[in-house]
Every structure is written in structure tokens, then in C-alpha cells.
Design a protein around this motif. Structure first.
Motif, PDB file in Angstrom:
ATOM      1  N   GLY A  95       0.817  -1.206   0.000  1.00  0.00           N
ATOM      2  CA  GLY A  95       0.000   0.000   0.000  1.00  0.00           C
ATOM      3  C   GLY A  95       0.851   1.255   0.000  1.00  0.00           C
ATOM      4  O   GLY A  95       0.559   2.222  -0.715  1.00  0.00           O
ATOM      5  N   GLY A  99       1.530   4.101  -3.088  1.00  0.00           N
ATOM      6  CA  GLY A  99       1.459   5.535  -2.834  1.00  0.00           C
ATOM      7  C   GLY A  99       2.738   6.290  -3.139  1.00  0.00           C
ATOM      8  O   GLY A  99       2.790   7.515  -2.978  1.00  0.00           O
ATOM      9  N   THR A 300      -7.346  -2.398  -4.248  1.00  0.00           N
ATOM     10  CA  THR A 300      -7.997  -1.632  -5.309  1.00  0.00           C
ATOM     11  C   THR A 300      -9.251  -0.910  -4.819  1.00  0.00           C
ATOM     12  O   THR A 300      -9.540   0.216  -5.237  1.00  0.00           O
ATOM     13  CB  THR A 300      -8.354  -2.551  -6.495  1.00  0.00           C
ATOM     14  N   ARG A 302      -9.709   0.470  -2.018  1.00  0.00           N
ATOM     15  CA  ARG A 302      -9.324   1.659  -1.263  1.00  0.00           C
ATOM     16  C   ARG A 302      -8.448   2.607  -2.062  1.00  0.00           C
ATOM     17  O   ARG A 302      -8.424   3.811  -1.799  1.00  0.00           O
ATOM     18  CB  ARG A 302      -8.584   1.239   0.016  1.00  0.00           C
ATOM     19  N   ASN A 303      -7.703   2.066  -3.024  1.00  0.00           N
ATOM     20  CA  ASN A 303      -6.806   2.882  -3.838  1.00  0.00           C
ATOM     21  C   ASN A 303      -6.862   2.393  -5.282  1.00  0.00           C
ATOM     22  O   ASN A 303      -6.222   1.392  -5.627  1.00  0.00           O
ATOM     23  CB  ASN A 303      -5.375   2.795  -3.297  1.00  0.00           C
ATOM     24  N   LYS A 305      -5.387   3.176  -7.785  1.00  0.00           N
ATOM     25  CA  LYS A 305      -4.074   3.084  -8.438  1.00  0.00           C
ATOM     26  C   LYS A 305      -3.545   1.648  -8.455  1.00  0.00           C
ATOM     27  O   LYS A 305      -2.718   1.297  -9.297  1.00  0.00           O
ATOM     28  CB  LYS A 305      -3.053   3.976  -7.716  1.00  0.00           C
TER      29      LYS A 305
END
Length: 322
Positions: A95, A99, A300, A302-303, A305
């Protein structure tokens, strides 16, 4: 030809002698490093065992092992160069890397989520969790992932059908469960054993979902891998040897667990050893694309990207392979 062979022999012996001298120097003057664990659990035991058995010293290392309240704090310490290695869930490392952090998984000791969803005695069916709260350590950790996977397994949407609440360490979650601040909690061992002794029950043992998942392992920064690969190799070699020792020598492993889990309760210690070390801890802690892919799929939600990213970018398996 004879002279060339003689020169080659001299070169090999010289190299070997220099290696012995360097090794002796490291033993007499070991390199001091600081590392961190991110929970008080049997899954964190390899560096404890390596220290207790003198294995780190064998590899020329003097290792200070500190504890952080969760993987998030541990990750921040790693990024800030306060520690060089972390025993941490692959989901937290991945994670952070998604980021933009320059972090990689270099070993995966546990390739599935060895966690449990425990519930209060009055919760008899999964549907009764609707509108209730599940306690975890911190958002972005493996416990967070476990809670989300458990809820979805029962057809409950996290954040809509059930609330996921940050509590802290495993024993704190057990306390919140007892006080009815939350009606369920996700944690490993020995917290699970303590929760059951208080009258709660395990609703779901997450390994039964058969999801390959980069759970507890070792992570470090990219610059350490690039600039000091020998340090990474020695650190992981010591941990792999410690795992082998714990699997072979049960009394030694139980003694280590008792010291660092700070309990003499043999039921809790035996449960931690049998499940977290004997059963699920990998003899060869090799990171895999399959296990990291599951992490990315779960991230995915939550983010965005994380969607369609190459899992191979988030781990380096060469040290374990070597």
C-alpha cells in the motif's frame, strides 16, 4: 598451463583468506542495526529467535529489535531511516509503495492471512453483524485487510453494512470486544486464545478461505537493496536459519514465545506455536507474484491506483533464492 593453474590457486586461496579475515572481523565487531516488529505475535518471532540463539551474531550483526504499535507506524519509521528492516504485512508495504514509497518486500514468512474473526457470544450468525462494528489495529494493515475479506465473505459491505473501527494492538481489540465497544474483532495469536477464554468465539478462521496473500514477512527500502545487498542477504539468512531452528526445536521456540509474548500460559503459547510457526510459517520465505496480486486486488477498493499494477514490482525475491 601449470603456472596458470598455480596462479589461479593462489588467487582463490587469497580470496578465501580475505573472506575469513573479513568474517572474523565482523564477529569481533558486528554491525549494529535497528529493526522493528509491528505486532506482539508469534508471526514476529524470527528476529527474536535469531537474537536468542546468537544467529545474528553468527552473520556479523548486532540487532536491536524494537516494537511499533502497528504497521503504519513501522512503515513511517522505515521511511524515516529509524529502522532498516520491518517484520510487517505485505499489504502495508505494498500500500505504501503504491502511494510512492520506495519500499519492497524481501521475504514472506506467512503466505496467507493467519487471522481470525472473533465475535461476542450473542452473535450467532454472520447476518447479525449487520450494523455492528469490527475492531482492527489500524487502517491499511493486514488486520484491516482481514476484516474486509471476512465481511465480504459473508456478503457484508465494509463501511456500509458493517463498521470497521481502529482500536490498536490485539489485546486492545479483545478489551474492546469485552466492553462491547465492538461486536467483533480481527486478530491473530495469542489474542485469539485470550478472546476465546473470555467467552467470545471464532466465527471465521481466515486461512480456510484459501487466499494466497503476502502476509507477515520482511520489508526494507529500495536504497538499502541497491546500496547494501550483502546486509539484506545476511539479515535474511539469519532469519531463515532461525525459522529452521524454531521448527526443529519446539522447547526453544516456546521459551522464546514465552519471553516476548510475556506470558507463561502454555495453552496460549502452544496455540501460537502450532498455528503460527509449525503450520503456517514458511521454511523458505519466498515472496510470490500470486500472493502480492491478492494484496493488490484487495487494495484496489481503497486505492484505484493498485488496479492492474504488476505485482512483481513490489517484491525482490533474489535474496531468499540465493
Amino acid at each position: 598451463m601449470t603456472r596458470n593453474r598455480w596462479l589461479l590457486g593462489v588467487a582463490v586461496l587469497t580470496c578465501f583468506s580475505r573472506t575469513l579475515v573479513a568474517g572474523a572481523a565482523e564477529l569481533n565487531n558486528p554491525r549494529k542495526i535497528r529493526v522493528a516488529i509491528t505486532s506482539i505475535s508469534g508471526t514476529m518471532s524470527p528476529p527474536w529467535a535469531a537474537n536468542e540463539a546468537g544467529i545474528f551474531k553468527k552473520y556479523g550483526l548486532q540487532v536491536e529489535v524494537i516494537a511499533t504499535p502497528s504497521g503504519i507506524q513501522g512503515t513511517n519509521a522505515l521511511i524515516a531511516n529509524e529502522v532498516l528492516f520491518l517484520q510487517i504485512a505485505g499489504s502495508t508495504t505494498t500500500g505504501a509503495a503504491v502511494g510512492g514509497a520506495d519500499l519492497k518486500i524481501v521475504a514472506t514468512m506467512t503466505a496467507t492471512l493467519v487471522l481470525n474473526l472473533a465475535v461476542r457470544p450473542e452473535i450467532e450468525k454472520p447476518e447479525q453483524l449487520r450494523g455492528k462494528s469490527i475492531g482492527i489495529s489500524r487502517f491499511g494493515t493486514s488486520l484491516h485487510s482481514g476484516a474486509r475479506l471476512a465481511a465480504k465473505h459473508y456478503g457484508l459491505e465494509p463501511g456500509r453494512d458493517v463498521n470497521i473501527v481502529e482500536i490498536g494492538a490485539g489485546d486492545w481489540i479483545v478489551g474492546a470486544l469485552q466492553g462491547n465497544r465492538v461486536q467483533a474483532g480481527v486478530f491473530g495469536y495469542p489474542a485469539t486464545g485470550r478472546a476465546v477464554k473470555f467467552g467470545n468465539r471464532v466465527m471465521l478462521h481466515l486461512p480456510t478461505l484459501n487466499i494466497p496473500y503476502a502476509s507477515t514477512g520482511v520489508s526494507t527500502r529500495g536504497d538499502i537493496i541497491r546500496d547494501d545487498p550483502d546486509l539484506v542477504r545476511r539479515y535474511l539468512s539469519a532469519q531463515i536459519e532461525a525459522i529452521a531452528l524454531m521448527k526443529k526445536d519446539r522447547p526453544f521456540a516456546l521459551k522464546v514465545l514465552s519471553k516476548y509474548l510475556r506470558t507463561n500460559d502454555m495453552d496460549l503459547l502452544t496455540e501460537s506455536y502450532d498455528i503460527q510457526i509449525a503450520k503456517y510459517m514458511q521454511k523458505t520465505p519466498l515472496p510470490t507474484a500470486e500472493a502480492v496480486r491478492s494484496v493488490l486486488e484487495e487494495l484496489t477498493d481503497r486505492n484505484p491506483k493498485a488496479k492492474d499494477l504488476d505485482p512483481n514490482k513490489f517484491f525482490d525475491d533474489r535474496f531468499v533464492r540465493q
